[in-house]
Design a protein around this motif. Sequence first.
Motif, PDB file in Angstrom:
ATOM      1  N   GLY A 277     -13.204 -14.828   0.674  1.00 44.03           N
ATOM      2  CA  GLY A 277     -14.082 -14.380   1.755  1.00 44.03           C
ATOM      3  C   GLY A 277     -13.378 -13.492   2.771  1.00 44.03           C
ATOM      4  N   HIS A 278     -12.207 -12.981   2.410  1.00 43.87           N
ATOM      5  CA  HIS A 278     -11.472 -12.076   3.296  1.00 43.87           C
ATOM      6  C   HIS A 278     -11.480 -10.673   2.698  1.00 43.87           C
ATOM      7  CE1 HIS A 278      -9.944 -15.583   5.317  1.00 43.87           C
ATOM      8  NE2 HIS A 278      -9.221 -15.970   4.291  1.00 43.87           N
ATOM      9  N   SER A 279     -11.074  -9.708   3.512  1.00 44.95           N
ATOM     10  CA  SER A 279     -10.753  -8.410   2.924  1.00 44.95           C
ATOM     11  C   SER A 279      -9.295  -8.483   2.484  1.00 44.95           C
ATOM     12  CB  SER A 279     -10.945  -7.287   3.943  1.00 44.95           C
ATOM     13  OG  SER A 279     -10.028  -7.454   5.007  1.00 44.95           O
ATOM     14  N   PHE A 280      -8.918  -7.601   1.563  1.00 45.81           N
ATOM     15  CA  PHE A 280      -7.510  -7.490   1.154  1.00 45.81           C
ATOM     16  C   PHE A 280      -6.665  -7.096   2.371  1.00 45.81           C
ATOM     17  CE2 PHE A 280      -4.388  -4.504  -1.094  1.00 45.81           C
ATOM     18  CZ  PHE A 280      -3.498  -5.515  -1.393  1.00 45.81           C
ATOM     19  N   HIS A 281      -7.221  -6.190   3.179  1.00 46.06           N
ATOM     20  CA  HIS A 281      -6.547  -5.743   4.402  1.00 46.06           C
ATOM     21  C   HIS A 281      -6.187  -6.955   5.279  1.00 46.06           C
ATOM     22  CE1 HIS A 281      -6.864  -2.872   8.143  1.00 46.06           C
ATOM     23  NE2 HIS A 281      -5.639  -3.301   7.936  1.00 46.06           N
ATOM     24  N   HIS A 282      -7.133  -7.877   5.429  1.00 40.88           N
ATOM     25  CA  HIS A 282      -6.905  -9.073   6.248  1.00 40.88           C
ATOM     26  C   HIS A 282      -5.701  -9.871   5.728  1.00 40.88           C
ATOM     27  CE1 HIS A 282      -7.819 -12.995   8.231  1.00 40.88           C
ATOM     28  NE2 HIS A 282      -7.347 -13.472   7.083  1.00 40.88           N
ATOM     29  N   GLU A 283      -5.681 -10.119   4.409  1.00 41.78           N
ATOM     30  CA  GLU A 283      -4.619 -10.962   3.852  1.00 41.78           C
ATOM     31  C   GLU A 283      -3.244 -10.305   4.031  1.00 41.78           C
ATOM     32  OE1 GLU A 283      -5.725 -13.924   3.821  1.00 41.78           O
ATOM     33  OE2 GLU A 283      -5.207 -14.482   1.746  1.00 41.78           O
ATOM     34  N   VAL A 284      -3.201  -8.988   3.813  1.00 39.28           N
ATOM     35  CA  VAL A 284      -1.915  -8.284   3.955  1.00 39.28           C
ATOM     36  C   VAL A 284      -1.488  -8.290   5.422  1.00 39.28           C
ATOM     37  CG1 VAL A 284      -0.747  -6.053   3.715  1.00 39.28           C
ATOM     38  CG2 VAL A 284      -2.250  -6.872   1.890  1.00 39.28           C
ATOM     39  N   ALA A 285      -2.446  -8.001   6.324  1.00 35.77           N
ATOM     40  CA  ALA A 285      -2.101  -7.966   7.756  1.00 35.77           C
ATOM     41  C   ALA A 285      -1.616  -9.339   8.217  1.00 35.77           C
ATOM     42  CB  ALA A 285      -3.317  -7.518   8.574  1.00 35.77           C
ATOM     43  N   TYR A 286      -2.274 -10.415   7.737  1.00 39.32           N
ATOM     44  CA  TYR A 286      -1.845 -11.761   8.124  1.00 39.32           C
ATOM     45  C   TYR A 286      -0.406 -12.005   7.679  1.00 39.32           C
ATOM     46  CZ  TYR A 286      -1.409 -16.676   8.908  1.00 39.32           C
ATOM     47  OH  TYR A 286      -0.939 -17.882   9.386  1.00 39.32           O
ATOM     48  N   ALA A 287      -0.128 -11.691   6.414  1.00 38.05           N
ATOM     49  CA  ALA A 287       1.194 -11.988   5.855  1.00 38.05           C
ATOM     50  C   ALA A 287       2.279 -11.158   6.537  1.00 38.05           C
ATOM     51  CB  ALA A 287       1.186 -11.736   4.349  1.00 38.05           C
ATOM     52  N   GLU A 318      -9.466   1.042   0.426  1.00 39.81           N
ATOM     53  CA  GLU A 318      -9.002  -0.351   0.456  1.00 39.81           C
ATOM     54  C   GLU A 318      -7.472  -0.421   0.380  1.00 39.81           C
ATOM     55  OE1 GLU A 318     -10.164  -2.867  -2.984  1.00 39.81           O
ATOM     56  OE2 GLU A 318     -10.647  -4.419  -1.497  1.00 39.81           O
ATOM     57  N   MET A 319      -6.904   0.376  -0.518  1.00 41.98           N
ATOM     58  CA  MET A 319      -5.454   0.327  -0.707  1.00 41.98           C
ATOM     59  C   MET A 319      -4.705   0.984   0.451  1.00 41.98           C
ATOM     60  SD  MET A 319      -4.556  -1.304  -3.360  1.00 41.98           S
ATOM     61  CE  MET A 319      -5.661  -2.301  -4.298  1.00 41.98           C
ATOM     62  N   SER A 320      -5.306   2.022   1.056  1.00 42.38           N
ATOM     63  CA  SER A 320      -4.637   2.721   2.169  1.00 42.38           C
ATOM     64  C   SER A 320      -4.455   1.789   3.358  1.00 42.38           C
ATOM     65  CB  SER A 320      -5.451   3.922   2.642  1.00 42.38           C
ATOM     66  OG  SER A 320      -5.575   4.855   1.628  1.00 42.38           O
ATOM     67  N   LEU A 321      -5.506   1.008   3.652  1.00 37.56           N
ATOM     68  CA  LEU A 321      -5.414   0.121   4.816  1.00 37.56           C
ATOM     69  C   LEU A 321      -4.337  -0.935   4.594  1.00 37.56           C
ATOM     70  CD1 LEU A 321      -9.219  -0.223   5.640  1.00 37.56           C
ATOM     71  CD2 LEU A 321      -7.502   1.120   6.875  1.00 37.56           C
ATOM     72  N   ALA A 322      -4.257  -1.454   3.362  1.00 34.66           N
ATOM     73  CA  ALA A 322      -3.209  -2.441   3.064  1.00 34.66           C
ATOM     74  C   ALA A 322      -1.829  -1.786   3.127  1.00 34.66           C
ATOM     75  CB  ALA A 322      -3.447  -3.031   1.683  1.00 34.66           C
ATOM     76  N   LEU A 323      -1.730  -0.587   2.549  1.00 38.93           N
ATOM     77  CA  LEU A 323      -0.428   0.094   2.562  1.00 38.93           C
ATOM     78  C   LEU A 323       0.004   0.462   3.979  1.00 38.93           C
ATOM     79  CD1 LEU A 323      -0.338   2.156  -0.694  1.00 38.93           C
ATOM     80  CD2 LEU A 323       1.672   1.146   0.388  1.00 38.93           C
ATOM     81  N   TYR A 324      -0.973   0.742   4.825  1.00 43.05           N
ATOM     82  CA  TYR A 324      -0.651   1.033   6.220  1.00 43.05           C
ATOM     83  C   TYR A 324       0.053  -0.178   6.858  1.00 43.05           C
ATOM     84  CZ  TYR A 324      -1.343   1.877  11.205  1.00 43.05           C
ATOM     85  OH  TYR A 324      -1.140   2.026  12.547  1.00 43.05           O
ATOM     86  N   GLU A 325      -0.481  -1.367   6.604  1.00 48.12           N
ATOM     87  CA  GLU A 325       0.140  -2.586   7.172  1.00 48.12           C
ATOM     88  C   GLU A 325       1.520  -2.822   6.538  1.00 48.12           C
ATOM     89  OE1 GLU A 325      -1.301  -3.854   9.692  1.00 48.12           O
ATOM     90  OE2 GLU A 325      -3.344  -3.091   9.421  1.00 48.12           O
ATOM     91  N   ILE A 326       1.620  -2.565   5.234  1.00 49.35           N
ATOM     92  CA  ILE A 326       2.900  -2.786   4.540  1.00 49.35           C
ATOM     93  C   ILE A 326       3.962  -1.830   5.090  1.00 49.35           C
ATOM     94  CG2 ILE A 326       4.077  -2.626   2.293  1.00 49.35           C
ATOM     95  CD1 ILE A 326       1.375  -3.473   0.988  1.00 49.35           C
ATOM     96  N   LEU A 327       3.597  -0.564   5.252  1.00 48.76           N
ATOM     97  CA  LEU A 327       4.570   0.411   5.781  1.00 48.76           C
ATOM     98  C   LEU A 327       4.950   0.079   7.229  1.00 48.76           C
ATOM     99  CD1 LEU A 327       3.262   3.889   4.475  1.00 48.76           C
ATOM    100  CD2 LEU A 327       5.054   2.453   3.499  1.00 48.76           C
ATOM    101  N   ARG A 328       3.960  -0.313   8.011  1.00 50.91           N
ATOM    102  CA  ARG A 328       4.225  -0.720   9.405  1.00 50.91           C
ATOM    103  C   ARG A 328       5.249  -1.844   9.455  1.00 50.91           C
ATOM    104  NH1 ARG A 328       0.376  -3.814  11.601  1.00 50.91           N
ATOM    105  NH2 ARG A 328       1.494  -4.107  13.535  1.00 50.91           N
ATOM    106  N   LEU A 368      -0.802   5.835  -0.555  1.00 51.10           N
ATOM    107  CA  LEU A 368       0.491   5.938   0.143  1.00 51.10           C
ATOM    108  C   LEU A 368       0.499   7.170   1.052  1.00 51.10           C
ATOM    109  CD1 LEU A 368       3.506   5.046   0.499  1.00 51.10           C
ATOM    110  CD2 LEU A 368       4.039   6.512  -1.454  1.00 51.10           C
ATOM    111  N   LEU A 369      -0.051   8.287   0.546  1.00 47.20           N
ATOM    112  CA  LEU A 369      -0.095   9.503   1.371  1.00 47.20           C
ATOM    113  C   LEU A 369      -0.968   9.287   2.605  1.00 47.20           C
ATOM    114  CD1 LEU A 369      -0.447  12.311  -1.349  1.00 47.20           C
ATOM    115  CD2 LEU A 369       1.629  11.519  -0.205  1.00 47.20           C
ATOM    116  N   VAL A 370      -2.100   8.615   2.410  1.00 45.91           N
ATOM    117  CA  VAL A 370      -3.001   8.352   3.543  1.00 45.91           C
ATOM    118  C   VAL A 370      -2.311   7.434   4.553  1.00 45.91           C
ATOM    119  CG1 VAL A 370      -5.193   7.304   4.249  1.00 45.91           C
ATOM    120  CG2 VAL A 370      -5.087   8.660   2.153  1.00 45.91           C
ATOM    121  N   ALA A 371      -1.700   6.363   4.042  1.00 47.30           N
ATOM    122  CA  ALA A 371      -1.051   5.392   4.937  1.00 47.30           C
ATOM    123  C   ALA A 371       0.098   6.050   5.704  1.00 47.30           C
ATOM    124  CB  ALA A 371      -0.547   4.200   4.127  1.00 47.30           C
ATOM    125  N   ALA A 372       0.858   6.880   5.004  1.00 47.30           N
ATOM    126  CA  ALA A 372       1.990   7.564   5.660  1.00 47.30           C
ATOM    127  C   ALA A 372       1.463   8.486   6.752  1.00 47.30           C
ATOM    128  CB  ALA A 372       2.794   8.343   4.622  1.00 47.30           C
TER     129      ALA A 372
END
Length: 452
Positions: A277-287, A318-328, A368-372
Amino acid sequence: MAEFFTDVAPIRFEGPDTDTDLAFRVYDPDRVVLGQRMADHLRMAVCYWHSFHWPGSDVFGGGTFDRPWLEAGRDPMDAARMKMDAAFEFFTKLGVTFFCFHDADLAPTGDTFAESKRNLEELVDLAGQHMERTGVQLLWGTSNAFSHPRFAAGASTNPDPEVFAYAAAQVKNAMDATHRLGGANYVLWGGREGYETLLNTRMRQEADQLARFLTMVVEYKHAIGFEGALLIEPKPQEPTKHQYDYDCATVHGFLERYDLVGELLVNIEVNHATLAGHSFHHEVAYAVDHGIFGSIDANRGDPQNGWDTDQFPNSVEEMSLALYEILRGGGFTTGGFNFDTKLRRQSLDRADLFHGHVGAMDTLAQSLLVAASLLEDAELEAARDARYAGWGEGLGAQILDGKHSLADLEEQVASGGLDPQPVSGGQERLENLVNRTLWRAVSAPPDPPPAA
Ligand code: XUL
Ligand code: CO
């Protein structure tokens, strides 16, 4: 060595305007983004189980795929060697950096534990030779402690301590195999570590068992000098009605409760996040925010289905938002993007496995390009910083430092000293900002390199 994917040539980067069907349009392994090669940012892996061990069966029907090594009547070890030839041919033609495996998809289960162990050791030796020959590396290994009927009521959470012991023995050997192949991580997905009905279940007892098991895994990691990370893969349910490693926050609380923080990180799967019931973005940002981020199982669900469809990721947003958190958070250390993905059952051509992975790899490269770009523009971060600025100084900093009590704050408010005014969260502006970056990167990736 017999070739299996004879119709497919090695996949090359040919740029966004190529007419070649099976070519990378964005993924160029050596392209430097934020000071690092794309391949090193993304650390992508192909999974052995869905891609080579699964015949294309579902609950209503048997296998549909053309996988000669899965045909009945073959000697199981010959079949496993043939499967490994095909897998490494695929990894090399795709140009992927890593692969991942379960003990049970690498080597056939024998009639006895000792025979299974011998089979695994022999296939691990062979995998080592393939890895040396091709340069493909191991992102992670794991143990299948959920398919055999003995694990129907769980592995470490089983009411029978002998099943716990059996799972421990199996995991020990899978950790040895992962260590021997230089794996960057070892994963624990609690496939049946949950319950079917509360009527026969002691939840607290099972949690204590799971914690004991994980503690033994941590101790063994240190005993053998395995330097990779140990990763728990959260999932809320399926196959069990309820799984204890429900989501990142639940796993985090569990690690805190049993004093395991720092020893285990999470492997976040996109389709598990959405099942919870979460977004992928949520789980990555939490972790990332809580210091438990480890690795990703990249796939996607189907919004119309409530189960784990494990489709290939195809949403750049979906992947850009997660990658943004990962790169941050500084990017991957030992982790990476493992494609825990299944072809659709009707995808019968050998080339379909390439189409799935090539599309997924280009999706991640574009993301990755979007997140960067989002990170370099710094506008999103500036908006977040501005929103919380009050906590970095003055009253906010004093509150966090424990310098005020409830009574003390009541006095300040009552005396008219504080009169906070609502401010805009600016959500639509931020959403537009993300979209503008997505559109810019989609229509014109920055600095397109020349076609190979
Ligand atoms: C199941 C799943 C597993 C784990 C490894 O949903 O994701 O394949 O990734 O056991
Ligand atoms: Co997974």
